[in-house]
Design an enzyme around this catalytic site. Structure first.
Site, PDB file in Angstrom:
ATOM      1  N   ASP A 192       5.758  -5.846  -9.175  1.00  0.00           N
ATOM      2  CA  ASP A 192       4.848  -5.602 -10.056  1.00  0.00           C
ATOM      3  C   ASP A 192       5.228  -5.322 -11.449  1.00  0.00           C
ATOM      4  O   ASP A 192       6.418  -4.784 -11.692  1.00  0.00           O
ATOM      5  CB  ASP A 192       3.670  -4.729  -9.550  1.00  0.00           C
ATOM      6  CG  ASP A 192       4.343  -3.324  -8.919  1.00  0.00           C
ATOM      7  OD1 ASP A 192       5.610  -3.263  -9.291  1.00  0.00           O
ATOM      8  OD2 ASP A 192       3.732  -2.722  -8.175  1.00  0.00           O
ATOM      9  N   ASN A 216      -3.403   6.124  -2.203  1.00  0.00           N
ATOM     10  CA  ASN A 216      -4.423   5.635  -1.790  1.00  0.00           C
ATOM     11  C   ASN A 216      -4.136   4.347  -0.708  1.00  0.00           C
ATOM     12  O   ASN A 216      -5.015   3.819  -0.381  1.00  0.00           O
ATOM     13  CB  ASN A 216      -5.356   5.154  -3.062  1.00  0.00           C
ATOM     14  CG  ASN A 216      -4.733   3.981  -3.735  1.00  0.00           C
ATOM     15  OD1 ASN A 216      -3.553   3.543  -3.583  1.00  0.00           O
ATOM     16  ND2 ASN A 216      -5.419   3.541  -4.876  1.00  0.00           N
ATOM     17  N   HIS A 250      -2.155   1.884  -1.483  1.00  0.00           N
ATOM     18  CA  HIS A 250      -1.832   0.674  -2.293  1.00  0.00           C
ATOM     19  C   HIS A 250      -0.175   0.093  -1.975  1.00  0.00           C
ATOM     20  O   HIS A 250       0.524   0.915  -1.720  1.00  0.00           O
ATOM     21  CB  HIS A 250      -2.041   0.511  -3.601  1.00  0.00           C
ATOM     22  CG  HIS A 250      -1.063   1.503  -4.497  1.00  0.00           C
ATOM     23  ND1 HIS A 250      -1.654   2.058  -5.579  1.00  0.00           N
ATOM     24  CD2 HIS A 250       0.344   1.700  -4.450  1.00  0.00           C
ATOM     25  CE1 HIS A 250      -0.535   2.801  -6.250  1.00  0.00           C
ATOM     26  NE2 HIS A 250       0.360   2.481  -5.659  1.00  0.00           N
ATOM     27  N   GLU A 305      -4.478  -2.679  -4.660  1.00  0.00           N
ATOM     28  CA  GLU A 305      -5.436  -1.259  -4.439  1.00  0.00           C
ATOM     29  C   GLU A 305      -6.158  -1.575  -3.377  1.00  0.00           C
ATOM     30  O   GLU A 305      -6.506  -2.603  -3.110  1.00  0.00           O
ATOM     31  CB  GLU A 305      -6.297  -0.912  -6.042  1.00  0.00           C
ATOM     32  CG  GLU A 305      -5.203  -0.693  -7.350  1.00  0.00           C
ATOM     33  CD  GLU A 305      -4.593   0.683  -7.389  1.00  0.00           C
ATOM     34  OE1 GLU A 305      -4.327   1.231  -6.023  1.00  0.00           O
ATOM     35  OE2 GLU A 305      -4.414   1.125  -8.254  1.00  0.00           O
TER      36      GLU A 305
HETATM   37  C1  F6R Z   1       5.637   0.048  -7.713  1.00  0.00           C
HETATM   38  C2  F6R Z   1       4.696  -0.208  -6.579  1.00  0.00           C
HETATM   39  C3  F6R Z   1       3.759   0.964  -6.037  1.00  0.00           C
HETATM   40  C4  F6R Z   1       4.750   2.142  -5.655  1.00  0.00           C
HETATM   41  C5  F6R Z   1       3.710   3.365  -5.269  1.00  0.00           C
HETATM   42  C6  F6R Z   1       4.346   4.353  -4.721  1.00  0.00           C
HETATM   43  O1  F6R Z   1       6.406  -0.953  -8.079  1.00  0.00           O
HETATM   44  O2  F6R Z   1       4.841  -1.142  -6.068  1.00  0.00           O
HETATM   45  O3  F6R Z   1       3.277   0.495  -5.108  1.00  0.00           O
HETATM   46  O4  F6R Z   1       5.672   1.831  -4.773  1.00  0.00           O
HETATM   47  O5  F6R Z   1       2.624   3.472  -6.325  1.00  0.00           O
HETATM   48  O6  F6R Z   1       5.200   5.221  -5.790  1.00  0.00           O
HETATM   49  P1  F6R Z   1       6.062   6.560  -5.973  1.00  0.00           P
HETATM   50  O7  F6R Z   1       7.273   5.994  -5.230  1.00  0.00           O
HETATM   51  O8  F6R Z   1       6.209   6.559  -7.539  1.00  0.00           O
HETATM   52  O9  F6R Z   1       5.028   7.296  -5.222  1.00  0.00           O
END
Ligand code: F6R
Length: 246
Positions: free
Chosen positions: A67, A136, A138, A143
């Site tokens: 992403d 959440n 995701h 989301e």
């Molecule tokens: C980022 C992504 C998100 C993160 C998720 C956890 O490229 O795909 O899904 O993996 O938000 O983020 P952290 O590791 O910062 O808790």
């Protein structure tokens, strides 16, 4: 979906780095899909160490990121382009022609999404997809509510995700939208490795592992995947009941 519970963050990072390194040893031209965020930093650090000690080359591999924020140019300090360059791609022998990160500043974001999805197809699909998980549930920036049949597309970030990621941005204002690889694209990966560390992920992990398969918990889709593994530290696994770990 199998869950490997290890004592702490370092052990989780080492376990996932070993799986990625093993895949590359077996198939140097592997196609990897990779996340950003806090969780994978230890994995990247270890992969870079393996590369520096001469044990691992990434020269034949292809990389796709999951992403990117919409509207951020690739040189923006909070962009995932910069994150990946500083933490991984810039530190290994990746071939720049085979490194793909969605262009958040593309003049036509919809066309960029189509281009990205086509590039994944042309590469032969994803061999190993590494994921983090949001509080959440995701995965990527899919989301809660993201359709399981979705492809790479522009999405609106939830307020909770924007709040968690706000510190990376001036005036604590994270972008409202992002480009993310879709749920179907993730699920078509031949192997999925999801990492989670810390008690703030325990609820999302338990909902994904023990709840219904539901679009309201995106990571729960991985239960339908034939080859998905979770790498959890004890804190992230702390809401799991007995008998789910194996
Ligand atoms: C980022 C992504 C998100 C993160 C998720 C956890 O490229 O795909 O899904 O993996 O938000 O983020 P952290 O590791 O910062 O808790």
């Amino acid at each position: 979906m199998r869950a490997h519970v290890v004592p702490d963050y370092e052990a989780m990072s080492a376990a996932v780095a070993d799986v990625v390194a093993q895949s590359l040893a077996e198939e140097p031209s592997s196609v990897l899909m990779l996340p950003t965020g806090t969780t994978p930093l230890g994995m990247y650090r270890r992969l870079v160490e393996m590369h520096r000690s001469g044990d691992l080359s990434f020269a034949g591999a292809t990389f796709f990121n999951l992403d990117e924020y919409l509207g951020l140019p690739p040189d923006h300090p909070a962009s995932y382009h910069v994150y990946m360059k500083e933490n991984f791609y810039g530190l290994i022998d990746a071939d720049p022609a085979r490194v793909f990160v969605p262009d958040g500043a593309a003049p036509d974001p919809e066309a960029e999404c189509e281009r990205y999805e086509s590039a994944i197809k042309e590469a032969g699909g994803i061999d190993v997809c590494v994921l983090g998980i949001g509080r959440n549930g995701h995965i990527g920036f899919n989301e809660p509510g993201a359709p399981f049949d979705s492809r790479t597309r522009v999405v609106r970030l939830s307020e909770s995700t924007r709040k968690v990621n706000a510190a990376d941005f001036e005036a604590d204002r994270a972008p409202e939208c992002a480009i993310t690889v879709g749920m179907a694209t993730i699920c078509e990966s031949r192997e999925v490795l999801l990492l989670a560390s810390g008690t703030n992920k325990a609820g999302a992990v338990a909902a994904a592992v023990e709840g219904e398969v539901s679009e309201s918990v995106p990571a729960s889709m991985l239960k339908t995947h034939p080859n998905a593994r979770l790498f959890l530290d004890e804190d992230a696994a702390s809401d799991l009941g007995q008998g789910v770990v194996g």
